[in-house]
Motif scaffolding. Structure first.
Motif, mmCIF file in Angstrom:
data_model
loop_
_atom_site.group_PDB
_atom_site.id
_atom_site.type_symbol
_atom_site.label_atom_id
_atom_site.label_comp_id
_atom_site.label_asym_id
_atom_site.label_seq_id
_atom_site.Cartn_x
_atom_site.Cartn_y
_atom_site.Cartn_z
ATOM 1 N N GLU A 1 0.670 -1.159 -0.151
ATOM 2 C CA GLU A 1 0.019 -0.040 -0.078
ATOM 3 C C GLU A 1 0.688 1.315 -0.047
ATOM 4 N N GLU A 2 1.863 1.211 0.644
ATOM 5 C CA GLU A 2 2.643 2.468 0.724
ATOM 6 C C GLU A 2 3.241 2.778 -0.757
ATOM 7 N N PHE A 3 3.553 1.777 -1.291
ATOM 8 C CA PHE A 3 4.231 1.967 -2.402
ATOM 9 C C PHE A 3 3.153 2.658 -3.478
ATOM 10 N N TYR A 4 2.167 1.989 -3.401
ATOM 11 C CA TYR A 4 0.884 2.618 -4.343
ATOM 12 C C TYR A 4 0.560 3.904 -3.850
ATOM 13 N N ARG A 5 0.647 4.582 -2.650
ATOM 14 C CA ARG A 5 0.119 5.883 -2.255
ATOM 15 C C ARG A 5 1.523 6.718 -2.866
ATOM 16 N N ASP A 6 2.548 6.252 -2.824
ATOM 17 C CA ASP A 6 3.523 7.265 -3.549
ATOM 18 C C ASP A 6 3.488 7.311 -4.893
ATOM 19 N N CYS A 7 2.863 6.402 -5.537
ATOM 20 C CA CYS A 7 2.687 6.388 -7.090
ATOM 21 C C CYS A 7 1.483 7.184 -7.442
ATOM 22 N N LEU A 8 0.442 7.147 -6.279
ATOM 23 C CA LEU A 8 -0.727 8.030 -6.631
ATOM 24 C C LEU A 8 -0.199 9.487 -6.624
ATOM 25 N N VAL B 1 -4.950 -6.378 -5.525
ATOM 26 C CA VAL B 1 -6.168 -5.707 -5.687
ATOM 27 C C VAL B 1 -6.505 -5.048 -4.568
ATOM 28 N N ASN B 2 -6.581 -5.645 -3.527
ATOM 29 C CA ASN B 2 -6.938 -5.187 -2.238
ATOM 30 C C ASN B 2 -6.140 -3.798 -1.749
ATOM 31 N N GLU B 3 -4.932 -3.929 -1.733
ATOM 32 C CA GLU B 3 -4.079 -2.921 -1.520
ATOM 33 C C GLU B 3 -4.334 -1.570 -2.543
ATOM 34 N N LEU B 4 -4.511 -2.002 -3.606
ATOM 35 C CA LEU B 4 -4.772 -0.732 -4.675
ATOM 36 C C LEU B 4 -6.203 -0.102 -4.183
ATOM 37 N N ARG B 5 -7.118 -0.986 -3.709
ATOM 38 C CA ARG B 5 -8.428 -0.584 -3.455
ATOM 39 C C ARG B 5 -8.452 0.490 -2.229
ATOM 40 N N LYS B 6 -7.155 0.479 -1.273
ATOM 41 C CA LYS B 6 -7.202 1.517 -0.260
ATOM 42 C C LYS B 6 -6.852 2.692 -0.488
ATOM 43 N N VAL B 7 -6.159 2.720 -1.972
ATOM 44 C CA VAL B 7 -5.591 4.077 -2.435
ATOM 45 C C VAL B 7 -6.379 4.719 -3.640
ATOM 46 N N PHE B 8 -6.768 3.902 -4.454
ATOM 47 C CA PHE B 8 -7.497 4.571 -5.760
ATOM 48 C C PHE B 8 -9.089 4.214 -5.754
ATOM 49 N N GLU B 9 -9.632 4.931 -6.354
ATOM 50 C CA GLU B 9 -11.142 5.297 -6.495
ATOM 51 C C GLU B 9 -11.753 4.048 -7.380
ATOM 52 N N VAL B 10 -10.694 3.784 -8.403
ATOM 53 C CA VAL B 10 -11.146 2.834 -9.609
ATOM 54 C C VAL B 10 -10.216 1.767 -9.679
ATOM 55 N N VAL B 11 -10.454 0.561 -9.334
ATOM 56 C CA VAL B 11 -9.631 -0.427 -9.577
ATOM 57 C C VAL B 11 -10.110 -1.483 -10.282
ATOM 58 N N ARG B 12 -9.315 -2.030 -11.287
ATOM 59 C CA ARG B 12 -9.764 -2.911 -12.365
ATOM 60 C C ARG B 12 -9.009 -4.345 -12.764
ATOM 61 N N PRO B 13 -9.030 -5.137 -12.175
ATOM 62 C CA PRO B 13 -8.140 -6.285 -12.414
ATOM 63 C C PRO B 13 -8.588 -6.767 -13.692
#
Length: 287
Positions: free
Chosen positions: A173-180, A207-219
């Motif tokens: 999650e921390e990495f995904y937040r930095d990417c955002l 998928v679950n970690e990305l959903r903590k960060v982004f509004e739209v998550v589509r695998p």
């Protein structure tokens, strides 16, 4: 005649008694400071790049992976991305596909310089755009590189290896937040997200970690013969854009223009764009 078998094992792999075997005519290997590199000339798949015993790419089926990690996201965007960050992607295929969209600048951050060099020499059909003037090759840790970046990229693509060793932090999650933070307001993020059949728990974690960060998550899915089980996934994420919200008429028009300028793609098309996002029931069922 040689034979090479990739045995499916290691952290996150739910298949522990399975492998895929290839007939090999030539082989050489060497070790970098980060990993063991093996280059094989196989009978059925042409040249193959193997890192730490895991198949990364082959001449015969690489187009599937590289088209699908790039085009669904880029055709979702309202306009072609100008500045793109690719983390990993040492073989060069993701760069090759991204440049087809008229990208003005790509920063490609790869931790292992020697993988890039062997790709240029042994896989020219995949790596032939790495020396394009629009591409900045940065040999660094992608996790550290993205820290502190703000509002800089239209798209970020994470073309990384399995969540073992240095790549493990690219699944958190921390990495995904930095990417955002590093993305512009209407930016898009894509990562390869493992096999929902062979590595279902890892896939669900991404998928679950990305959903903590982004509004739209589509695998979404693609069939890649040389990857574990053949069933492979990627995950799209954004706070403003949705690949399933793209108007079919607009997508068809954009794809037609793209084909006139670049030629027909081998895997991706407008039908695949929507169909790839259909996920089988078992993937998210609780055990």
């Amino acid at each position: 005649m040689l034979w090479f078998t990739e045995y499916y094992s290691g952290e996150g792999m739910e298949l522990q008694g399975t492998g895929l075997t290839f007939k090999v005519t030539e082989a050489f290997s060497f070790r970098t400071p980060f990993q063991e590199v093996l280059v094989l000339n196989t009978v059925d798949f042409g040249k193959m790049l193997v890192l730490d015993g895991a198949v990364q790419t082959t001449e015969r089926d690489e187009f599937i992976y590289h088209e699908m990690i790039v085009h669904p996201a880029f055709f979702t965007m309202n306009s072609s991305p100008e500045k793109v960050l690719i983390i990993g992607g040492g073989d060069g295929g993701t760069v090759r596909e991204a440049l087809k969209h008229g990208v003005k600048q790509i920063d490609m951050v790869e931790i292992d310089r020697e993988v890039v060099e062997v790709a240029k020499k042994e896989f020219p059909s995949i790596a032939n755009k790495l020396e394009d003037e629009r591409v900045n090759l940065i040999f660094d840790d992608g996790r550290e590189f993205v820290k502190g970046k703000e509002n800089e990229y239209d798209a970020i693509i994470v073309d990384c290896s399995d969540p073992i060793g240095p790549s493990k932090v690219l699944y958190e999650e921390e990495f995904y937040r930095d990417c955002l933070k590093a993305l512009k307001e209407n930016g898009v993020f894509v990562t390869q997200s493992e096999s929902p059949f062979a590595q279902r728990k890892v896939h669900k974690q991404v998928v679950n970690e990305l959903r903590k960060v982004f509004e739209v998550v589509r695998p979404y899915l693609a069939f890649i013969p040389t990857y574990p089980s053949g069933m492979w996934s990627f995950t799209f994420a954004s706070n403003s854009l949705d690949p399933l919200g793209v108007n079919p008429g607009a997508l068809g028009e954009a794809y037609g223009k793209f084909v006139k300028e670049n030629g027909k793609l081998k895997y991706y098309n407008p039908e695949i764009h929507y169909g790839a996002f259909a996920i089988p029931n078992f993937v998210y069922e609780e055990e």
